[in-house]
Design a protein around this motif. Sequence first.
Motif, mmCIF file in Angstrom:
data_model
loop_
_atom_site.group_PDB
_atom_site.id
_atom_site.type_symbol
_atom_site.label_atom_id
_atom_site.label_comp_id
_atom_site.label_asym_id
_atom_site.label_seq_id
_atom_site.Cartn_x
_atom_site.Cartn_y
_atom_site.Cartn_z
ATOM 1 N N ALA A 39 34.363 39.896 29.205
ATOM 2 C CA ALA A 39 33.817 39.109 30.310
ATOM 3 C C ALA A 39 33.118 40.077 31.267
ATOM 4 O O ALA A 39 33.702 40.506 32.254
ATOM 5 C CB ALA A 39 34.930 38.347 31.020
ATOM 6 N N PRO A 40 31.876 40.445 30.955
ATOM 7 C CA PRO A 40 31.177 41.437 31.782
ATOM 8 C C PRO A 40 31.106 41.051 33.270
ATOM 9 O O PRO A 40 31.117 41.926 34.130
ATOM 10 C CB PRO A 40 29.777 41.511 31.168
ATOM 11 C CG PRO A 40 29.905 40.912 29.809
ATOM 12 C CD PRO A 40 31.061 39.971 29.842
ATOM 13 N N GLU A 41 31.071 39.751 33.541
ATOM 14 C CA GLU A 41 30.996 39.309 34.939
ATOM 15 C C GLU A 41 32.298 39.565 35.705
ATOM 16 O O GLU A 41 32.332 39.506 36.930
ATOM 17 C CB GLU A 41 30.617 37.817 35.016
ATOM 18 C CG GLU A 41 31.701 36.857 34.577
ATOM 19 C CD GLU A 41 31.849 36.665 33.075
ATOM 20 O OE1 GLU A 41 32.590 35.737 32.699
ATOM 21 O OE2 GLU A 41 31.254 37.404 32.274
ATOM 22 N N LEU A 42 33.375 39.896 34.984
ATOM 23 C CA LEU A 42 34.673 40.180 35.600
ATOM 24 C C LEU A 42 35.023 41.674 35.537
ATOM 25 O O LEU A 42 36.107 42.064 35.973
ATOM 26 C CB LEU A 42 35.773 39.355 34.919
ATOM 27 C CG LEU A 42 35.552 37.842 34.893
ATOM 28 C CD1 LEU A 42 36.666 37.153 34.111
ATOM 29 C CD2 LEU A 42 35.435 37.274 36.286
ATOM 30 N N ALA A 43 34.113 42.477 35.029
ATOM 31 C CA ALA A 43 34.368 43.902 34.823
ATOM 32 C C ALA A 43 34.807 44.589 36.112
ATOM 33 O O ALA A 43 34.264 44.351 37.190
ATOM 34 C CB ALA A 43 33.111 44.581 34.284
ATOM 35 N N GLY A 44 35.853 45.416 35.970
ATOM 36 C CA GLY A 44 36.335 46.212 37.086
ATOM 37 C C GLY A 44 37.110 45.446 38.139
ATOM 38 O O GLY A 44 37.368 45.976 39.220
ATOM 39 N N GLN A 45 37.497 44.239 37.850
ATOM 40 C CA GLN A 45 38.196 43.418 38.841
ATOM 41 C C GLN A 45 39.611 43.091 38.384
ATOM 42 O O GLN A 45 39.935 43.152 37.216
ATOM 43 C CB GLN A 45 37.443 42.113 39.073
ATOM 44 C CG GLN A 45 36.035 42.296 39.611
ATOM 45 C CD GLN A 45 35.370 40.960 39.835
ATOM 46 O OE1 GLN A 45 35.799 40.173 40.666
ATOM 47 N NE2 GLN A 45 34.327 40.698 39.068
ATOM 48 N N ARG A 46 40.446 42.725 39.368
ATOM 49 C CA ARG A 46 41.779 42.221 39.064
ATOM 50 C C ARG A 46 41.944 40.875 39.750
ATOM 51 O O ARG A 46 41.348 40.612 40.798
ATOM 52 C CB ARG A 46 42.865 43.204 39.486
ATOM 53 C CG ARG A 46 43.120 43.262 40.967
ATOM 54 C CD ARG A 46 44.214 44.257 41.273
ATOM 55 N NE ARG A 46 44.715 44.071 42.624
ATOM 56 C CZ ARG A 46 45.658 44.790 43.170
ATOM 57 N NH1 ARG A 46 46.217 45.776 42.485
ATOM 58 N NH2 ARG A 46 46.057 44.555 44.395
ATOM 59 N N PHE A 47 42.748 40.036 39.140
ATOM 60 C CA PHE A 47 42.951 38.677 39.611
ATOM 61 C C PHE A 47 44.416 38.302 39.477
ATOM 62 O O PHE A 47 45.139 38.857 38.649
ATOM 63 C CB PHE A 47 42.158 37.668 38.754
ATOM 64 C CG PHE A 47 40.682 37.882 38.750
ATOM 65 C CD1 PHE A 47 39.865 37.204 39.641
ATOM 66 C CD2 PHE A 47 40.092 38.750 37.845
ATOM 67 C CE1 PHE A 47 38.495 37.386 39.630
ATOM 68 C CE2 PHE A 47 38.729 38.938 37.821
ATOM 69 C CZ PHE A 47 37.920 38.264 38.718
ATOM 70 N N VAL A 48 44.814 37.304 40.248
ATOM 71 C CA VAL A 48 46.060 36.614 39.958
ATOM 72 C C VAL A 48 45.689 35.518 38.963
ATOM 73 O O VAL A 48 44.770 34.731 39.214
ATOM 74 C CB VAL A 48 46.696 36.005 41.224
ATOM 75 C CG1 VAL A 48 47.888 35.123 40.863
ATOM 76 C CG2 VAL A 48 47.115 37.103 42.195
ATOM 77 N N LEU A 49 46.376 35.505 37.839
ATOM 78 C CA LEU A 49 46.175 34.471 36.831
ATOM 79 C C LEU A 49 47.244 33.407 37.046
ATOM 80 O O LEU A 49 48.438 33.690 36.973
ATOM 81 C CB LEU A 49 46.303 35.062 35.420
ATOM 82 C CG LEU A 49 46.250 34.067 34.266
ATOM 83 C CD1 LEU A 49 44.877 33.416 34.170
ATOM 84 C CD2 LEU A 49 46.614 34.760 32.964
ATOM 85 N N VAL A 50 46.811 32.191 37.349
ATOM 86 C CA VAL A 50 47.726 31.066 37.526
ATOM 87 C C VAL A 50 47.631 30.206 36.281
ATOM 88 O O VAL A 50 46.554 29.753 35.909
ATOM 89 C CB VAL A 50 47.379 30.240 38.785
ATOM 90 C CG1 VAL A 50 48.308 29.038 38.915
ATOM 91 C CG2 VAL A 50 47.461 31.119 40.035
ATOM 92 N N ASP A 51 48.774 30.005 35.651
ATOM 93 C CA ASP A 51 48.877 29.241 34.409
ATOM 94 C C ASP A 51 49.700 27.998 34.715
ATOM 95 O O ASP A 51 50.897 28.093 34.989
ATOM 96 C CB ASP A 51 49.554 30.114 33.357
ATOM 97 C CG ASP A 51 49.695 29.445 32.002
ATOM 98 O OD1 ASP A 51 49.619 28.203 31.914
ATOM 99 O OD2 ASP A 51 49.905 30.172 31.022
#
Length: 117
Positions: A39-51
């Motif tokens: 996912a190049p648009e998300l490169a270098g980032q961190r997120f909270v993943l809510v499932d």
Amino acid sequence: MTSADIAHETRLFLVDGAGGVHALDQHRYAALARGETHAPELAGQRFVLVDWYLRLVGGRPEAAVSETCSWIVFDERGAVDLHAALVIDAEAAPTEAQWARIRELAFGPAASTARPK
């Protein structure tokens, strides 16, 4: 209502550092987690993943049955870095405003303020 009217599905959301909430397609997530795509648009980032695991009635979301929050980190190419999230020393927890946005994305603008127990 019959049992045939009831189903379940997973909905995923990425919460970014600026407070934004973004829906993440389950099939895309699975391919990212397996390393089959980037996912190049998300490169270098961190997120909270809510499932969220949702109960559907007649094909429409009725309630969140369970939730899991965790960190997900993307490397400089946009690949999921499975080890980077393990060293984050912060709770993976959305704010109340972010929860409200997740509810809106999952259930629509008139969503309840209730969260799963």
